[in-house]
Design an enzyme around this catalytic site. Structure first.
Site, short mmCIF file in Angstrom:
data_model
loop_
_atom_site.label_atom_id
_atom_site.label_comp_id
_atom_site.label_asym_id
_atom_site.label_seq_id
_atom_site.Cartn_x
_atom_site.Cartn_y
_atom_site.Cartn_z
N SER A 7 -11.23 -13.99 49.55
CA SER A 7 -11.94 -13.02 48.71
C SER A 7 -13.16 -13.69 48.11
O SER A 7 -13.09 -14.33 47.07
CB SER A 7 -10.99 -12.55 47.59
OG SER A 7 -9.89 -11.89 48.16
N LEU A 8 -14.26 -13.53 48.78
CA LEU A 8 -15.48 -14.25 48.36
C LEU A 8 -16.22 -13.47 47.26
O LEU A 8 -16.42 -13.96 46.16
CB LEU A 8 -16.37 -14.49 49.59
CG LEU A 8 -17.57 -15.41 49.37
CD1 LEU A 8 -17.15 -16.80 48.90
CD2 LEU A 8 -18.41 -15.51 50.65
N HIS A 9 -16.70 -12.30 47.60
CA HIS A 9 -17.26 -11.34 46.64
C HIS A 9 -18.58 -11.72 45.97
O HIS A 9 -19.22 -10.88 45.33
CB HIS A 9 -16.27 -10.98 45.53
CG HIS A 9 -14.94 -10.52 46.02
ND1 HIS A 9 -14.78 -9.68 47.11
CD2 HIS A 9 -13.67 -10.79 45.59
CE1 HIS A 9 -13.49 -9.46 47.31
NE2 HIS A 9 -12.81 -10.12 46.40
N CYS A 53 -10.49 -5.85 39.61
CA CYS A 53 -9.16 -5.61 40.20
C CYS A 53 -8.17 -5.08 39.17
O CYS A 53 -8.00 -5.65 38.10
CB CYS A 53 -8.64 -6.92 40.80
SG CYS A 53 -6.94 -6.80 41.41
N SER A 57 -4.24 -13.29 52.15
CA SER A 57 -5.51 -13.20 51.43
C SER A 57 -5.44 -14.00 50.14
O SER A 57 -4.49 -13.87 49.37
CB SER A 57 -5.80 -11.73 51.10
OG SER A 57 -6.98 -11.63 50.32
N CYS A 86 -0.73 -10.61 37.96
CA CYS A 86 -1.53 -11.71 38.51
C CYS A 86 -2.12 -12.47 37.33
O CYS A 86 -2.45 -11.87 36.31
CB CYS A 86 -2.65 -11.17 39.40
SG CYS A 86 -3.54 -12.46 40.31
N GLY A 115 -0.90 -9.73 43.24
CA GLY A 115 -0.70 -11.15 43.03
C GLY A 115 -1.51 -12.05 43.94
O GLY A 115 -2.12 -11.61 44.91
N GLU A 116 -1.49 -13.33 43.61
CA GLU A 116 -2.19 -14.36 44.38
C GLU A 116 -1.13 -15.13 45.17
O GLU A 116 -0.38 -15.93 44.59
CB GLU A 116 -2.98 -15.27 43.44
CG GLU A 116 -3.50 -16.54 44.06
CD GLU A 116 -4.26 -16.34 45.37
OE1 GLU A 116 -5.24 -15.57 45.42
OE2 GLU A 116 -3.85 -16.95 46.38
N ASN A 140 -13.04 0.14 44.94
CA ASN A 140 -12.11 1.23 44.65
C ASN A 140 -11.92 1.33 43.15
O ASN A 140 -11.39 0.41 42.53
CB ASN A 140 -10.76 0.97 45.33
CG ASN A 140 -10.88 1.02 46.85
OD1 ASN A 140 -11.43 1.98 47.39
ND2 ASN A 140 -10.40 0.00 47.51
N CYS A 180 -7.20 -1.13 48.12
CA CYS A 180 -7.37 -2.51 47.67
C CYS A 180 -7.68 -2.57 46.19
O CYS A 180 -8.59 -1.91 45.71
CB CYS A 180 -8.55 -3.17 48.38
SG CYS A 180 -8.39 -3.29 50.12
N CYS A 227 1.39 -4.02 53.54
CA CYS A 227 0.64 -4.83 52.58
C CYS A 227 1.62 -5.25 51.48
O CYS A 227 2.03 -4.44 50.66
CB CYS A 227 -0.51 -4.00 52.03
SG CYS A 227 -1.48 -4.84 50.78
N GLU A 265 4.54 -3.01 43.91
CA GLU A 265 4.14 -2.00 44.89
C GLU A 265 3.86 -2.63 46.25
O GLU A 265 3.37 -3.75 46.34
CB GLU A 265 2.87 -1.27 44.39
CG GLU A 265 3.19 -0.40 43.19
CD GLU A 265 1.98 0.33 42.64
OE1 GLU A 265 2.17 1.45 42.15
OE2 GLU A 265 0.85 -0.20 42.68
N CYS A 315 -9.41 -11.07 38.06
CA CYS A 315 -10.71 -10.74 38.67
C CYS A 315 -11.19 -9.43 38.03
O CYS A 315 -10.40 -8.52 37.80
CB CYS A 315 -10.57 -10.59 40.18
SG CYS A 315 -10.01 -12.12 40.97
N1 SAH Z 1 -4.91 -11.97 45.27
C1 SAH Z 1 -5.34 -11.98 46.61
C2 SAH Z 1 -4.79 -10.85 47.44
C3 SAH Z 1 -4.73 -9.45 46.85
S1 SAH Z 1 -6.16 -8.51 46.64
C4 SAH Z 1 -6.85 -11.96 46.68
O1 SAH Z 1 -7.48 -11.74 45.65
O2 SAH Z 1 -7.37 -12.22 47.75
C5 SAH Z 1 -6.71 -7.93 48.23
C6 SAH Z 1 -8.24 -7.70 48.25
O3 SAH Z 1 -8.65 -6.55 47.48
C7 SAH Z 1 -9.00 -8.88 47.67
O4 SAH Z 1 -10.09 -9.22 48.48
C8 SAH Z 1 -9.48 -8.31 46.36
O5 SAH Z 1 -10.56 -9.03 45.87
C9 SAH Z 1 -9.80 -6.91 46.72
N2 SAH Z 1 -9.94 -6.02 45.56
C10 SAH Z 1 -9.45 -6.18 44.32
N3 SAH Z 1 -9.80 -5.15 43.53
C11 SAH Z 1 -10.52 -4.31 44.29
C12 SAH Z 1 -11.13 -3.03 44.04
N4 SAH Z 1 -11.03 -2.44 42.88
N5 SAH Z 1 -11.81 -2.44 45.04
C13 SAH Z 1 -11.86 -3.04 46.27
N6 SAH Z 1 -11.29 -4.20 46.57
C14 SAH Z 1 -10.63 -4.85 45.58
FE1 SF4 Z 2 -5.27 -11.36 41.38
FE2 SF4 Z 2 -6.36 -10.94 43.82
FE3 SF4 Z 2 -6.57 -9.09 41.86
FE4 SF4 Z 2 -7.92 -11.38 41.68
S1 SF4 Z 2 -8.20 -9.79 43.25
S2 SF4 Z 2 -6.76 -10.39 40.03
S3 SF4 Z 2 -6.47 -12.83 42.58
S4 SF4 Z 2 -4.69 -9.77 42.84
#
Ligand code: SAH
Ligand code: SF4
Length: 393
Positions: A256-258, A152, A234, A145, A202-203, A333, A376, A138, A123, A149
């Site tokens: 992506s710190l979180h 995600c 990212s 992936c 993906g990463e 989300n 996201c 995007c 996508e 996480c």
């Molecule tokens: N894999 C890479 C890039 C894709 S994700 C990464 O993790 O950075 C893009 C962003 O969306 C990242 O910061 C990710 O952590 C965030 N993300 C993932 N799942 C999410 C969700 N359910 N709600 C909000 N942001 C989310």
């Molecule tokens: Fe992969 Fe990024 Fe989702 Fe983590 S947040 S599972 S690295 S796509």
């Protein structure tokens, strides 16, 4: 070898390369043997042409047709004589992924499902700016992936394979087709597709070679010519590859710190067990080109009662003190089956205020395209069956 390259040990490099090979995309060749020219570097294109006896200057002309004009039919390459057009068409194609589906959100966001030659799908999301006639594509870098996480949706999809160079550039080129945004000789109007964010499925730093090749193509001045300032990559924190991306691509970095404590980040972003917060922040501090004009973005998904306390906001600003940075607060989300809840408005505001009072911009990223699962972390496709090669997760 550059100094930053030395950060990557031989063992680490071998492991990353071995894994990349396991998930390699198929060769960009059609069933009839014709090769896709999209995705080749300039040098590779010249070599392909030399093999059919075409002189070197043709490569430049073809590059212009493919990447500046977006032409996909050799018969319309008007600077090239018909016999050569025919020779090209016998040997090559200028490919695009197929649009398998498109959905448009009430807020204008569009989600494309692209299907590639082997039937795999990924996508791509188009996010229009709210005020200006511009927007971001995007792009996905992998199908699925490996990193899982916890918050995600993509992370629940096993990695099927990496996307190839042509498939990454192809997502952007197919969007240009859809928006009619290839420049004609007389039209240089502002582009709706003004930016690229590598924030789809993906990463990107686990598919570095293809991502880097694709970005080199979109940044090439005689083609798509997108400035590196308009591209943001990212990463969830693949520390050794951050150094390489900084040295070789110089695109904007989002991290992506979180979470601000290793115990919590280990749980939310399992890659943290390999590259913990201190190493990640150190990599950000040495990322080349970061300045107040070009800040590193820290992404922080706001999970209710999990990572959104005032104490964590204070710890965040302590961690990133001195880095030219901004903090993007992303409301969680939800997706089918997700277990977290978005932070309350009060918690979001309190967190943002603490970060802003410390001198960092802390915009809350308004969810876009939630109604079509395009926001996201909501992307996920069903991987096509691949009976011949079934890599382990
Ligand atoms: N894999 C890479 C890039 C894709 S994700 C990464 O993790 O950075 C893009 C962003 O969306 C990242 O910061 C990710 O952590 C965030 N993300 C993932 N799942 C999410 C969700 N359910 N709600 C909000 N942001 C989310
Ligand atoms: Fe992969 Fe990024 Fe989702 Fe983590 S947040 S599972 S690295 S796509």
């Amino acid at each position: 070898m550059s100094q930053s390259d030395a950060q990557l040990t031989d063992a680490e490099r071998d492991r990353i390369l071995a894994k990349a090979a396991l998930f390699a995309p198929p060769e960009p060749v059609l069933a009839d043997g014709r090769r896709d020219l999209v995705g080749l570097s300039r040098a590779e294109l010249a070599a392909e042409l030399a093999a059919i006896g075409a002189p070197a200057f043709r490569a430049r002309q073809i590059w212009h047709w493919v990447y500046h004009r977006g032409e996909t039919d050799f018969a319309r390459f008007t600077t090239i004589a018909r016999p050569m057009q025919e020779r090209l068409a016998e040997r090559f194609v200028i490919g695009r992924p197929d649009v398998a589906a498109m959905q448009q959100s009430a807020d204008g966001t569009r989600k494309y499902l692209f299907r590639f030659r082997d039937g795999q799908e990924a996508e791509t999301v188009y996010i229009p700016d709210r005020d200006e006639p511009r927007g971001a594509a995007c792009l996905s870098s992998q199908i699925g992936c490996t990193l899982s996480c916890r918050f995600c949706h993509t992370g629940t999809q096993r990695l099927a394979r990496n996307l190839g160079t042509a498939e990454i550039v192809g997502q952007f080129m197919a969007l240009r087709d859809a928006f009619g945004e290839w420049p004609s000789p007389h039209d240089d109007t502002p582009r709706l597709l003004s930016n690229i964010v590598l924030m789809g499925m993906g990463e990107p730093l686990y598919n570095y070679e293809n991502v880097a090749r694709a970005m080199a193509i979109v940044m090439d001045n005689e083609g798509i010519a997108l400035s590196r300032r308009r591209i943001t990559l990212s990463t969830s924190g693949v520390v050794p590859m951050m150094d390489r991306a900084g040295a070789e691509l110089g695109v904007n970095l989002a991290v992506s710190l979180h979470a601000v404590r290793d115990d919590l980040r280990d749980e939310l972003v399992p890659l943290n067990r390999k590259y913990p917060i201190a190493e990640l922040i150190a990599a950000c501090r040495r990322y080349p080109g970061a300045s107040n004009a070009r800040r590193i973005t820290f992404e922080y998904v706001m999970l209710r009662g999990i990572n959104d306390s005032a104490a964590e906001a204070h710890e965040l600003v302590r961690l990133i003190a001195g880095i030219p940075a901004k903090v993007n607060l992303i409301p969680f989300n939800p997706w089918p089956g997700s277990t977290y809840a978005p932070s309350t408005a009060t918690a979001l505001r309190r967190f943002a205020e603490i970060v802003m009072n410390a001198g960092f911009a802390a915009p809350v990223r308004t969810p876009r395209g939630r109604d079509i699962l395009a926001a996201c972390g909501q992307l996920r496709t069903e991987a096509a069956r691949r009976p011949h090669r079934r890599p382990a997760a």
